[in-house]
Write an enzyme that holds these catalytic residues in place. Structure first.
Site, PDB file in Angstrom:
ATOM      1  N   SER A   8     -15.017 -11.494  21.770  1.00  0.00           N
ATOM      2  CA  SER A   8     -13.659 -12.526  21.526  1.00  0.00           C
ATOM      3  C   SER A   8     -12.858 -11.609  23.301  1.00  0.00           C
ATOM      4  CB  SER A   8     -12.608 -12.328  20.871  1.00  0.00           C
ATOM      5  OG  SER A   8     -11.533 -12.795  21.389  1.00  0.00           O
ATOM      6  N   HIS A  33     -16.020 -16.479  22.518  1.00  0.00           N
ATOM      7  CA  HIS A  33     -15.008 -16.643  22.002  1.00  0.00           C
ATOM      8  C   HIS A  33     -13.908 -16.511  23.779  1.00  0.00           C
ATOM      9  CE1 HIS A  33     -12.749 -18.316  18.967  1.00  0.00           C
ATOM     10  NE2 HIS A  33     -11.585 -17.235  19.175  1.00  0.00           N
ATOM     11  N   MET A  37      -3.197 -18.531  24.915  1.00  0.00           N
ATOM     12  CA  MET A  37      -2.321 -19.003  23.973  1.00  0.00           C
ATOM     13  C   MET A  37      -1.103 -19.185  25.076  1.00  0.00           C
ATOM     14  SD  MET A  37      -2.386 -14.878  22.284  1.00  0.00           S
ATOM     15  CE  MET A  37      -4.022 -13.862  21.731  1.00  0.00           C
ATOM     16  N   HIS A  68     -10.266 -20.830  21.903  1.00  0.00           N
ATOM     17  CA  HIS A  68     -10.186 -21.755  20.483  1.00  0.00           C
ATOM     18  C   HIS A  68      -8.439 -21.612  22.214  1.00  0.00           C
ATOM     19  CE1 HIS A  68      -8.023 -18.896  17.563  1.00  0.00           C
ATOM     20  NE2 HIS A  68      -7.113 -20.578  17.015  1.00  0.00           N
ATOM     21  N   MET A  70      -4.626 -22.484  21.181  1.00  0.00           N
ATOM     22  CA  MET A  70      -3.519 -21.484  20.012  1.00  0.00           C
ATOM     23  C   MET A  70      -2.198 -22.651  21.690  1.00  0.00           C
ATOM     24  SD  MET A  70      -4.872 -18.031  19.364  1.00  0.00           S
ATOM     25  CE  MET A  70      -6.261 -17.808  20.247  1.00  0.00           C
ATOM     26  N   MET A 141      -9.026 -19.177  10.065  1.00  0.00           N
ATOM     27  CA  MET A 141      -7.906 -17.775  11.326  1.00  0.00           C
ATOM     28  C   MET A 141      -8.277 -17.429  10.011  1.00  0.00           C
ATOM     29  SD  MET A 141      -7.844 -18.124  13.804  1.00  0.00           S
ATOM     30  CE  MET A 141      -6.883 -16.839  14.139  1.00  0.00           C
ATOM     31  N   ASP A 175     -12.357 -15.767  12.176  1.00  0.00           N
ATOM     32  CA  ASP A 175     -11.430 -14.951  13.189  1.00  0.00           C
ATOM     33  C   ASP A 175     -10.301 -14.605  12.830  1.00  0.00           C
ATOM     34  OD1 ASP A 175     -10.392 -14.197  15.896  1.00  0.00           O
ATOM     35  OD2 ASP A 175     -10.350 -16.700  16.577  1.00  0.00           O
TER      36      ASP A 175
HETATM   37  C1  DX5 Z   1      -6.396 -13.803  17.578  1.00  0.00           C
HETATM   38  C2  DX5 Z   1      -7.930 -14.311  18.084  1.00  0.00           C
HETATM   39  C3  DX5 Z   1      -8.398 -14.219  17.936  1.00  0.00           C
HETATM   40  C4  DX5 Z   1      -9.170 -12.384  18.358  1.00  0.00           C
HETATM   41  C5  DX5 Z   1      -9.789 -11.288  17.444  1.00  0.00           C
HETATM   42  O1  DX5 Z   1      -5.142 -14.421  18.426  1.00  0.00           O
HETATM   43  O2  DX5 Z   1      -7.881 -15.630  17.656  1.00  0.00           O
HETATM   44  O3  DX5 Z   1      -9.895 -14.408  18.286  1.00  0.00           O
HETATM   45  O4  DX5 Z   1      -9.249 -12.030  19.246  1.00  0.00           O
HETATM   46  O5  DX5 Z   1      -9.452  -9.812  17.496  1.00  0.00           O
HETATM   47  P1  DX5 Z   1     -10.090  -9.284  16.731  1.00  0.00           P
HETATM   48  O6  DX5 Z   1     -11.242  -9.203  16.099  1.00  0.00           O
HETATM   49  O7  DX5 Z   1      -9.312  -8.170  17.147  1.00  0.00           O
HETATM   50  O8  DX5 Z   1      -8.716  -9.377  15.475  1.00  0.00           O
HETATM   51 ZN    ZN Z   2      -9.552 -16.976  18.600  1.00  0.00          ZN
END
Ligand code: DX5
Ligand code: ZN
Length: 224
Positions: A8, A33, A37, A68, A70, A141, A175
């Site tokens: 990510s 990835h 946000m 992704h 969000m 998630m 994730d």
């Molecule tokens: C969280 C994201 C993840 C995040 C994961 O909101 O959707 O993709 O980057 O990060 P780690 O692996 O550090 O938990």
């Molecule tokens: Zn993510």
């Protein structure tokens, strides 16, 4: 099933983003990835459609960009991300009352990208069932989205097993808080695709870490 490892970009060193993007491909990852946000669906803000274009510029031709969203309004942005280079668009089923899930999935596929449907840790497996035919992957998630570096929520594991039972051939991704140990737990529960941010980007040898993660997940998945 095919085991996939997706670093990510949220955990990358943003001062050297081009080099970090190249590092992901050189390390043998299956896809990048990209976490988007919007400050509404989650409290934080991150990247934008132009980041997909930047990823495309620094990645080898055809390298997948798993995006992704969000966002409260993924329907307004999915097309823009695909135009800029995203090859999978994932959006959250928590917004299923506010957006037309089937119409958005059709639009994403019509534009040549894959559809990922995402569920937060407290959204039950049954929410996914009516939409399985319009998903190419399901993302469970394992943290509440919004921030990297959180701890894996093991309560999600039975949901992964329930979705695997519903959809034996589906790509099921996790994730949040993924490392060697938590990835093995998720693989044993039925996941075959693993997003990892802070764990992979903090490695001095990302390639070796991806190789070990892949091997451990493959073994745990086979044993499940
Ligand atoms: C969280 C994201 C993840 C995040 C994961 O909101 O959707 O993709 O980057 O990060 P780690 O692996 O550090 O938990
Ligand atoms: Zn993510």
């Amino acid at each position: 099933m095919n085991i996939q490892i997706l670093p990510s970009l949220l955990a990358a060193d943003l001062a050297h983003l081009g080099d970090e993007i190249r590092r992901v491909a050189a390390a043998g990852a299956d896809a990048l990835h990209l976490d988007i946000m919007d400050g509404h669906f989650v409290p934080n803000l991150s990247f934008a459609p132009d980041t997909s274009a930047l990823c495309k510029k620094y990645l080898p031709e055809g390298f997948p960009i798993n995006t992704h969203l969000m966002m409260t309004n993924p329907d307004k942005y999915a097309g823009r991300f695909i135009e800029k280079g995203s090859t999978t668009v994932q959006f959250h089923l928590e917004m299923r009352e506010q957006i037309d899930v089937r119409a958005l999935a059709s639009e994403i596929r019509a534009k040549g990208a894959r559809v990922g449907l995402v569920v937060n840790p407290d959204t039950p497996a049954e929410v996914v069932r009516p939409y399985l035919d319009c998903a190419d992957e399901i993302l469970c998630m394992t943290v509440f989205p919004g921030y990297g570096g959180q701890s894996f929520i093991a309560d999600v594991l039975p949901k992964i097993t329930a979705i695997r039972a519903m959809a034996p051939e589906m790509d099921i991704m996790v994730d949040g808080g993924v490392n060697f140990e938590t990835a093995e737990l998720a693989a044993a529960a039925g996941a075959n695709a693993f997003v990892a941010g802070s764990f992979l980007f903090k490695q001095t040898d990302m390639k070796a870490a991806i190789e070990e993660l892949r091997a451990r997940c493959a073994a745990a998945f086979r044993a499940s």
